[in-house]
Design a protein around this motif. Sequence first.
Motif, PDB file in Angstrom:
ATOM      1  N   THR A 104       0.852  -1.184   0.000  1.00  0.00           N
ATOM      2  CA  THR A 104       0.000   0.000   0.000  1.00  0.00           C
ATOM      3  C   THR A 104       0.892   1.240   0.000  1.00  0.00           C
ATOM      4  N   PHE A 105       0.640   2.115  -0.956  1.00  0.00           N
ATOM      5  CA  PHE A 105       1.365   3.379  -1.064  1.00  0.00           C
ATOM      6  C   PHE A 105       0.364   4.526  -1.009  1.00  0.00           C
ATOM      7  N   GLU A 119      -4.238   6.772  -3.020  1.00  0.00           N
ATOM      8  CA  GLU A 119      -3.831   5.555  -2.315  1.00  0.00           C
ATOM      9  C   GLU A 119      -4.015   4.365  -3.230  1.00  0.00           C
ATOM     10  N   THR A 120      -2.978   3.599  -3.393  1.00  0.00           N
ATOM     11  CA  THR A 120      -3.027   2.417  -4.237  1.00  0.00           C
ATOM     12  C   THR A 120      -2.625   1.191  -3.435  1.00  0.00           C
ATOM     13  N   SER A 127      -6.183  -5.246  -7.354  1.00  0.00           N
ATOM     14  CA  SER A 127      -5.560  -3.983  -6.970  1.00  0.00           C
ATOM     15  C   SER A 127      -6.644  -2.929  -6.812  1.00  0.00           C
ATOM     16  N   GLY A 128      -6.419  -1.979  -5.920  1.00  0.00           N
ATOM     17  CA  GLY A 128      -7.395  -0.932  -5.656  1.00  0.00           C
ATOM     18  C   GLY A 128      -6.781   0.441  -5.806  1.00  0.00           C
ATOM     19  N   LEU A 129      -7.636   1.407  -6.143  1.00  0.00           N
ATOM     20  CA  LEU A 129      -7.187   2.792  -6.317  1.00  0.00           C
ATOM     21  C   LEU A 129      -8.224   3.721  -5.716  1.00  0.00           C
ATOM     22  N   HIS A 130      -7.786   4.627  -4.886  1.00  0.00           N
ATOM     23  CA  HIS A 130      -8.645   5.639  -4.286  1.00  0.00           C
ATOM     24  C   HIS A 130      -8.010   7.003  -4.529  1.00  0.00           C
ATOM     25  N   VAL A 131      -8.792   7.912  -5.144  1.00  0.00           N
ATOM     26  CA  VAL A 131      -8.314   9.262  -5.456  1.00  0.00           C
ATOM     27  C   VAL A 131      -9.320  10.255  -4.904  1.00  0.00           C
ATOM     28  N   SER A 132      -8.814  11.246  -4.202  1.00  0.00           N
ATOM     29  CA  SER A 132      -9.644  12.317  -3.659  1.00  0.00           C
ATOM     30  C   SER A 132      -8.964  13.644  -3.963  1.00  0.00           C
ATOM     31  N   ALA A 133      -9.672  14.505  -4.704  1.00  0.00           N
ATOM     32  CA  ALA A 133      -9.148  15.825  -5.060  1.00  0.00           C
ATOM     33  C   ALA A 133     -10.077  16.883  -4.483  1.00  0.00           C
ATOM     34  N   THR A 134      -9.486  17.894  -3.855  1.00  0.00           N
ATOM     35  CA  THR A 134     -10.262  18.933  -3.185  1.00  0.00           C
ATOM     36  C   THR A 134      -9.766  20.305  -3.609  1.00  0.00           C
TER      37      THR A 134
END
Length: 434
Positions: A104-105, A119-120, A127-134
Amino acid sequence: MMSDRLRRLWKVGATAAFGLLVFLLVFVLTLPYGRAKDYLVALASQQGYDVEVKSAGPALGLGIRFKDVTISSRPSGGGKPTRIVIPVAKVRWSLLGALAGHRTFQIYANLFGGDLDLETTRKKTESGLHVSATAIDLSEIPWVKAATNLPLSGTLDLRLDARTPGPRASATVGSLTWTCSACVVGDGKAKLIIPGDPFLAEGLGLPKIRLGNLVGRVPIDKGVGHLQGVQSKSPDGEFYVEGEIKLNDSLASSSLDLYVRFKLSDTLLKSSEKLRTLLSFADDKGKRPDGFYGFRIRGPLNHMGKPEWLKTSPFGALASGPKPIAPKSGAPSAAYGAGLPATVPLAPPPPPQPGNPTESVTATEAPAPPSADPAPPPAPPPPAPPAIIQSPDQEPPSMRVTDHEPPPPPPAPSPAPPPSSDPAAGVAKPPGGD
């Protein structure tokens, strides 16, 4: 008091914890962060980008902090390179994730005036990918203006959650949602340029168009995402987008197929003659019966096709117009009871005689013409029954139906007259009458 055995165990544990802390501090402070910076530069060079990093150092936890990172593209054909400046970027590695059997990175970057968290996670089977842009400033994203030469401003909030079973991106499952607040296209000076279009190849000046709040959601199933609720409304017009996104193993080869329909306000059209001229060319091919204009754009991300004016959406049209409202429970329908008499007969009309099945008189039949002989003057109507005009202290007369004499059939199947005006209706006369 603490026993000697517990005291010895406490000293051993405290010594081990202190030694582990000293080891981690020495390990973090003595890591070759310069080598990590060189590795980042080499990795970006393999992808066709030039990266410069001013400094690198430790971050909280097991991570590296980079400062003043500059990323430049390598354009082909002698064009200008695209430059992105990142003041602060952090890369962390999860020790707990490694103990659980996956890598996990976490990446944080202060990018385009906002914050980007990524976060990957990589496991053996998925495999999972989470992206949050604010609070991303769209005016600082260089690729948006490069697409159509029109500047785009506004604040973007985005969230992506995706999971890919196996190495193929075409099997991705997840969702993408976004909100663009106070979006504006154009600045009144830049020209719209669409290569390949004979009318827009040299550019057409457009006014500043306010999009308002552009929201939308894209659920993704097996690598295909369908746009839902992508729309915006503002004083300058209304905009709606339909379509789908197909993911490929290479992100650049992923394709878009979108249908955009829009309607501009009269105030905006009156303020721009060039905009009216542009829409006049699309009246025959793109103006819909509802007053909106529609066009379709599709192709891979690295080579999008030119817009194609269409009056009908290729993804199906929703039913227009309000739904009929059902009447409330117990309320009669508007057509039910229309034209019926206000009074109800006291007794239903008798069934027709079996001997004359064809003899019937309709309610709309015209009356018979008067006879040539003079007829005597009509008799005055009989007085009202005493039951209606009696005083309250008197007992009303009984209204009973005689059963010794059957009533004759009525002349027509119309409502029966009141009992006071038809003495042959089978109602007994009040006492004292003739």
